[in-house]
Motif scaffolding. Structure first.
Motif, mmCIF file in Angstrom:
data_model
loop_
_atom_site.group_PDB
_atom_site.id
_atom_site.type_symbol
_atom_site.label_atom_id
_atom_site.label_comp_id
_atom_site.label_asym_id
_atom_site.label_seq_id
_atom_site.Cartn_x
_atom_site.Cartn_y
_atom_site.Cartn_z
ATOM 1 N N ASP A 156 0.824 -1.206 0.000
ATOM 2 C CA ASP A 156 0.000 0.000 0.000
ATOM 3 C C ASP A 156 0.861 1.260 0.000
ATOM 4 O O ASP A 156 0.527 2.260 -0.646
ATOM 5 N N ALA A 192 0.906 4.050 -2.928
ATOM 6 C CA ALA A 192 0.685 5.480 -2.644
ATOM 7 C C ALA A 192 1.763 6.318 -3.328
ATOM 8 O O ALA A 192 1.481 7.400 -3.859
ATOM 9 N N GLU A 211 1.168 9.201 -6.073
ATOM 10 C CA GLU A 211 1.715 10.535 -5.823
ATOM 11 C C GLU A 211 2.597 10.985 -6.995
ATOM 12 O O GLU A 211 2.479 12.123 -7.476
#
Length: 177
Positions: A28, A32, A36
């Motif tokens: 995870d 992310a 981003e």
């Protein structure tokens, strides 16, 4: 064209397949980071760039004198404006590898322009006379109109220590690159 639309659609299908295979392999936190970075790339593409600042990112700009940078600045600005106006990639206007030799040698005739490394004959035919005039005008501006020198890039062996100085990624974790 229909071919371009078909090609883009096929890309989307393949990217969806790649996503379904790779997503389960990412934690995870790493996912992310991907999101981003993707958001940052999209934001950068949407950011309006001043055409007269593009020269700062041109390859080998740091090797040019301030007088030559004045020419590079005009060439890059013109290329950026033309790419937007013609809705074409920048390299279809003037190839990236042609900018530095154009600013360095400042050709004054079509034959010399045609001998510039990696310049497309179409560019010489379509825009050659304009480019010669642009180079002549930019090459004759007064010293007070020259841009500041461009700093030499960091040497490649400086990359690892510089990357360690990068801000942490999400949740305080350090990025693996």
């Amino acid at each position: 064209s229909e071919t371009q639309i078909s090609y883009a659609a096929e890309d989307a299908v393949h990217l969806a397949e790649v996503y379904t295979r790779l997503r389960p392999k990412l934690s995870d936190d790493k996912y992310a980071w991907v999101l981003e970075d993707g958001a940052e790339l999209v934001a950068n593409l949407r950011r309006e760039v001043d055409p007269y600042e593009v020269y700062r990112d041109a390859k080998l700009a740091w090797k040019l004198s301030r007088a030559q940078l004045a020419v590079l600045r005009e060439l890059c600005a013109w290329r950026e404006q033309q790419a937007r106006a013609r809705d074409l990639p920048r390299n279809r206007i003037i190839r990236e590898h042609s900018l530095w030799p154009l600013a360095k040698s400042q050709p004054d005739n079509l034959a010399a322009l045609g001998k510039i490394e990696d310049i497309h004959p179409r560019t010489v035919r379509q825009d050659g006379e304009f480019l010669l005039g642009l180079i002549k005008r930019a090459g004759s501006v007064s010293m007070d109109q020259w841009p500041p020198a461009v700093a030499e890039p960091f040497p490649i062996d400086a990359a690892p220590p510089v990357k360690q100085l990068a801000p942490p990624g999400p949740a305080g974790a350090r990025r693996p690159w």
